[in-house]
Design a protein around this motif. Sequence first.
Motif, PDB file in Angstrom:
ATOM      1  N   LEU A  28     -10.821  13.882  21.064  1.00 15.60           N
ATOM      2  CA  LEU A  28     -10.604  12.423  21.026  1.00 15.60           C
ATOM      3  C   LEU A  28     -10.828  11.892  19.608  1.00 15.60           C
ATOM      4  CD1 LEU A  28     -12.349  11.223  24.325  1.00 15.60           C
ATOM      5  CD2 LEU A  28      -9.888  11.268  23.833  1.00 15.60           C
ATOM      6  N   PRO A  29     -10.280  10.717  19.295  1.00 15.78           N
ATOM      7  CA  PRO A  29     -10.518  10.133  17.965  1.00 15.78           C
ATOM      8  C   PRO A  29     -12.020   9.997  17.686  1.00 15.78           C
ATOM      9  CG  PRO A  29      -8.901   8.831  19.173  1.00 15.78           C
ATOM     10  CD  PRO A  29      -9.406   9.870  20.123  1.00 15.78           C
ATOM     11  N   GLU A  30     -12.390  10.132  16.433  1.00 17.76           N
ATOM     12  CA  GLU A  30     -13.811   9.978  16.085  1.00 17.76           C
ATOM     13  C   GLU A  30     -14.241   8.527  16.120  1.00 17.76           C
ATOM     14  OE1 GLU A  30     -15.189  11.776  12.411  1.00 17.76           O
ATOM     15  OE2 GLU A  30     -14.280  13.680  13.073  1.00 17.76           O
ATOM     16  N   LYS A  31     -13.264   7.652  15.861  1.00 14.46           N
ATOM     17  CA  LYS A  31     -13.594   6.230  15.803  1.00 14.46           C
ATOM     18  C   LYS A  31     -12.652   5.392  16.671  1.00 14.46           C
ATOM     19  CE  LYS A  31     -15.718   6.066  11.249  1.00 14.46           C
ATOM     20  NZ  LYS A  31     -15.740   5.421   9.933  1.00 14.46           N
ATOM     21  N   ALA A  32     -13.213   4.291  17.130  1.00 16.19           N
ATOM     22  CA  ALA A  32     -12.423   3.252  17.815  1.00 16.19           C
ATOM     23  C   ALA A  32     -13.303   2.012  17.817  1.00 16.19           C
ATOM     24  CB  ALA A  32     -12.102   3.684  19.242  1.00 16.19           C
ATOM     25  N   ASP A  33     -12.727   0.854  18.115  1.00 22.81           N
ATOM     26  CA  ASP A  33     -13.599  -0.324  18.210  1.00 22.81           C
ATOM     27  C   ASP A  33     -14.557  -0.175  19.380  1.00 22.81           C
ATOM     28  OD1 ASP A  33     -12.647  -1.954  16.021  1.00 22.81           O
ATOM     29  OD2 ASP A  33     -10.759  -2.055  17.146  1.00 22.81           O
ATOM     30  N   VAL A  34     -14.057   0.452  20.442  1.00 23.23           N
ATOM     31  CA  VAL A  34     -14.927   0.674  21.601  1.00 23.23           C
ATOM     32  C   VAL A  34     -14.416   1.863  22.426  1.00 23.23           C
ATOM     33  CG1 VAL A  34     -13.709  -1.153  22.894  1.00 23.23           C
ATOM     34  CG2 VAL A  34     -15.952  -0.394  23.688  1.00 23.23           C
ATOM     35  N   PHE A  35     -15.340   2.645  22.924  1.00 28.25           N
ATOM     36  CA  PHE A  35     -15.040   3.719  23.880  1.00 28.25           C
ATOM     37  C   PHE A  35     -15.461   3.216  25.263  1.00 28.25           C
ATOM     38  CE2 PHE A  35     -14.159   7.460  21.186  1.00 28.25           C
ATOM     39  CZ  PHE A  35     -14.489   6.926  19.929  1.00 28.25           C
ATOM     40  N   ILE A  36     -14.521   3.141  26.186  1.00 28.00           N
ATOM     41  CA  ILE A  36     -14.855   2.689  27.542  1.00 28.00           C
ATOM     42  C   ILE A  36     -14.936   3.899  28.462  1.00 28.00           C
ATOM     43  CG2 ILE A  36     -14.111   1.296  29.517  1.00 28.00           C
ATOM     44  CD1 ILE A  36     -12.977  -0.737  27.588  1.00 28.00           C
ATOM     45  N   SER A  39     -23.290  12.591  26.473  1.00 29.74           N
ATOM     46  CA  SER A  39     -23.923  13.469  25.481  1.00 29.74           C
ATOM     47  C   SER A  39     -22.852  14.249  24.711  1.00 29.74           C
ATOM     48  CB  SER A  39     -24.971  14.363  26.148  1.00 29.74           C
ATOM     49  OG  SER A  39     -24.472  15.642  26.365  1.00 29.74           O
ATOM     50  N   GLU A  40     -21.765  14.591  25.362  1.00 30.15           N
ATOM     51  CA  GLU A  40     -20.693  15.291  24.640  1.00 30.15           C
ATOM     52  C   GLU A  40     -19.937  14.343  23.704  1.00 30.15           C
ATOM     53  OE1 GLU A  40     -16.980  18.369  25.500  1.00 30.15           O
ATOM     54  OE2 GLU A  40     -18.113  17.552  27.203  1.00 30.15           O
ATOM     55  N   LEU A  41     -19.681  13.132  24.230  1.00 29.71           N
ATOM     56  CA  LEU A  41     -18.903  12.161  23.451  1.00 29.71           C
ATOM     57  C   LEU A  41     -19.648  11.732  22.180  1.00 29.71           C
ATOM     58  CD1 LEU A  41     -16.266  10.376  23.607  1.00 29.71           C
ATOM     59  CD2 LEU A  41     -17.692   8.601  24.635  1.00 29.71           C
ATOM     60  N   ARG A  42     -20.978  11.716  22.268  1.00 28.24           N
ATOM     61  CA  ARG A  42     -21.809  11.233  21.140  1.00 28.24           C
ATOM     62  C   ARG A  42     -21.630  12.050  19.867  1.00 28.24           C
ATOM     63  NH1 ARG A  42     -27.552  10.644  20.512  1.00 28.24           N
ATOM     64  NH2 ARG A  42     -27.093   8.924  19.088  1.00 28.24           N
ATOM     65  N   LYS A  43     -21.379  13.367  20.046  1.00 25.73           N
ATOM     66  CA  LYS A  43     -21.337  14.266  18.880  1.00 25.73           C
ATOM     67  C   LYS A  43     -20.351  13.755  17.832  1.00 25.73           C
ATOM     68  CE  LYS A  43     -22.582  18.127  21.811  1.00 25.73           C
ATOM     69  NZ  LYS A  43     -21.960  18.966  22.849  1.00 25.73           N
ATOM     70  N   GLY A  44     -20.871  13.341  16.710  1.00 31.15           N
ATOM     71  CA  GLY A  44     -20.035  12.818  15.631  1.00 31.15           C
ATOM     72  C   GLY A  44     -19.642  11.367  15.836  1.00 31.15           C
ATOM     73  N   ARG A  45     -20.103  10.775  16.972  1.00 32.32           N
ATOM     74  CA  ARG A  45     -19.760   9.367  17.240  1.00 32.32           C
ATOM     75  C   ARG A  45     -21.030   8.549  17.468  1.00 32.32           C
ATOM     76  NH1 ARG A  45     -16.516  12.378  20.501  1.00 32.32           N
ATOM     77  NH2 ARG A  45     -14.358  12.626  19.818  1.00 32.32           N
ATOM     78  N   GLU A  46     -22.112   8.939  16.811  1.00 32.73           N
ATOM     79  CA  GLU A  46     -23.418   8.312  17.035  1.00 32.73           C
ATOM     80  C   GLU A  46     -23.394   6.818  16.725  1.00 32.73           C
ATOM     81  OE1 GLU A  46     -22.942  11.159  15.479  1.00 32.73           O
ATOM     82  OE2 GLU A  46     -24.105  12.652  16.577  1.00 32.73           O
ATOM     83  N   GLN A  47     -22.504   6.386  15.832  1.00 30.28           N
ATOM     84  CA  GLN A  47     -22.484   4.970  15.443  1.00 30.28           C
ATOM     85  C   GLN A  47     -21.387   4.171  16.160  1.00 30.28           C
ATOM     86  OE1 GLN A  47     -25.052   3.789  13.851  1.00 30.28           O
ATOM     87  NE2 GLN A  47     -25.759   5.916  13.879  1.00 30.28           N
ATOM     88  N   GLN A  48     -20.695   4.824  17.088  1.00 30.75           N
ATOM     89  CA  GLN A  48     -19.610   4.135  17.792  1.00 30.75           C
ATOM     90  C   GLN A  48     -20.153   3.289  18.947  1.00 30.75           C
ATOM     91  OE1 GLN A  48     -16.104   4.418  16.886  1.00 30.75           O
ATOM     92  NE2 GLN A  48     -17.352   4.906  15.089  1.00 30.75           N
TER      93      GLN A  48
END
Lengths: 258, 258
Positions: B55-63, B76-85
């Motif tokens: 999935l993209p590393e960035k977006a305005d929001v992950f729903i 926990s999987e989605l967080r990897k590399g997306r800690e600030q999302q």
Amino acid sequence: MEIVFVGAGRVATHLAKALYAGGHRITAVYSRTITSAEALAGEVHATPSNRIDALPEKADVFILSVKDSVLKDVISELRKGREQQVFLHTAGSIPMSVFGEHQHCGVFYPMQTFSKEKAVDFSRVHIFIEGRDAGTLDLARKVAETLSANVHELNSSERRYLHLAAVFACNFANHCYALSAQILEAHGLPFESMLPLIRETAEKVETVHPREAQTGPAARRDENVMDAQKALLTDNPQMQQIYDIMSKSIIETLNSND
Amino acid sequence: MEIVFVGAGRVATHLAKALYAGGHRITAVYSRTITSAEALAGEVHATPSNRIDALPEKADVFILSVKDSVLKDVISELRKGREQQVFLHTAGSIPMSVFGEHQHCGVFYPMQTFSKEKAVDFSRVHIFIEGRDAGTLDLARKVAETLSANVHELNSSERRYLHLAAVFACNFANHCYALSAQILEAHGLPFESMLPLIRETAEKVETVHPREAQTGPAARRDENVMDAQKALLTDNPQMQQIYDIMSKSIIETLNSND
């Protein structure tokens, strides 16, 4: 047809107005209270009365929409001098035998709940009719078909189950809304937020069987959520018991269908 | 806004389509099953994926609209590399704490039941939002206001009661329909005859409080009818128990309000 209405409550009012709009003539409206009789009579250009003995001696049909508890007494008074007239009552839970020895009698039961203010579209309502003799049954059918294409003949014995089913579909469903409102009000949450949910749930069963439409923690056999929700109801043992037995019944209903 | 949907089930589908129609850009849709991801992605011109790490590393929001039971693992999987999302989940019964140490997290809970086929009019739906930080809450509000004017902030603790109330208003009400259908089917009577009744009962509470709208034998304290109806359920002790406790609860609810 010439119709006399005995009763001016919610069922009588909706029915009389619909039959009047359907081209029938409402000749008289009886109610114990003259103001009630006048209110309905005014809407259908009928003569109001609070005396049964002052009602017309004849009509094509007398429709009796009074409280279950007084129906028997009203019939016995109405019969005097009208032994050969056609009587139909509209009570779902009362068997045709309430008419005693009256000959031309039957039942005209529209499967709907009637509010004071809200108009009813009878064209979708299912009407269940019964008649002691062929002539009365035929007349009940003619009256019913003025209003709806969904007219069914049903005897008193089977009508008990229809009425029971209506208690579940309407009275108990409405009580579920009331319990929901009670939970929300205790936490300052808006009952209005449930309205789209309630409407959607009701509309869904127009196309999907309610067994198939079932959602929620019990349908998912989600014990974690069920236990957590039951714990929220600790202060209200009766609501907790309802939560428990409804969840159990949902699980068993879905199991029996798996 | 650029939105990634994690999940492609009923809630995700209705929500993604409504947000897409509201002018947002859905950049990607994840589902464990690629065909599900493709089905929704096709409708909102997004990139489908069955791998969270793709999935993209960035977006305005992950729903996140996945099953309650897998939400924690997916986070926990989605967080990897997306800690600030910014992450929002849509589950009514799961507290915000499911996000663990993730910082920009919150909840976006639309109070509705979603069918596979039927379109949802979000404009009437109440949406309950929560955010761990002001920025996330603000973003959740902006997204919600795209869809509805009825947006409320609600913490996880109070949301448990909202969800419980929804179980009564929707799941238990629907089960009342299912029990009604069961009674009717056992006697060869048409469930269709209940539909105008069910719809009217649901519509009535849009203008009348459900306590005021209550009708039926229990509301009338009509012991004769209640006893007769309970007797019809002798062969089904559980349904009889439901009849009993619901009637008792209706009577007590009305008494407490008298």
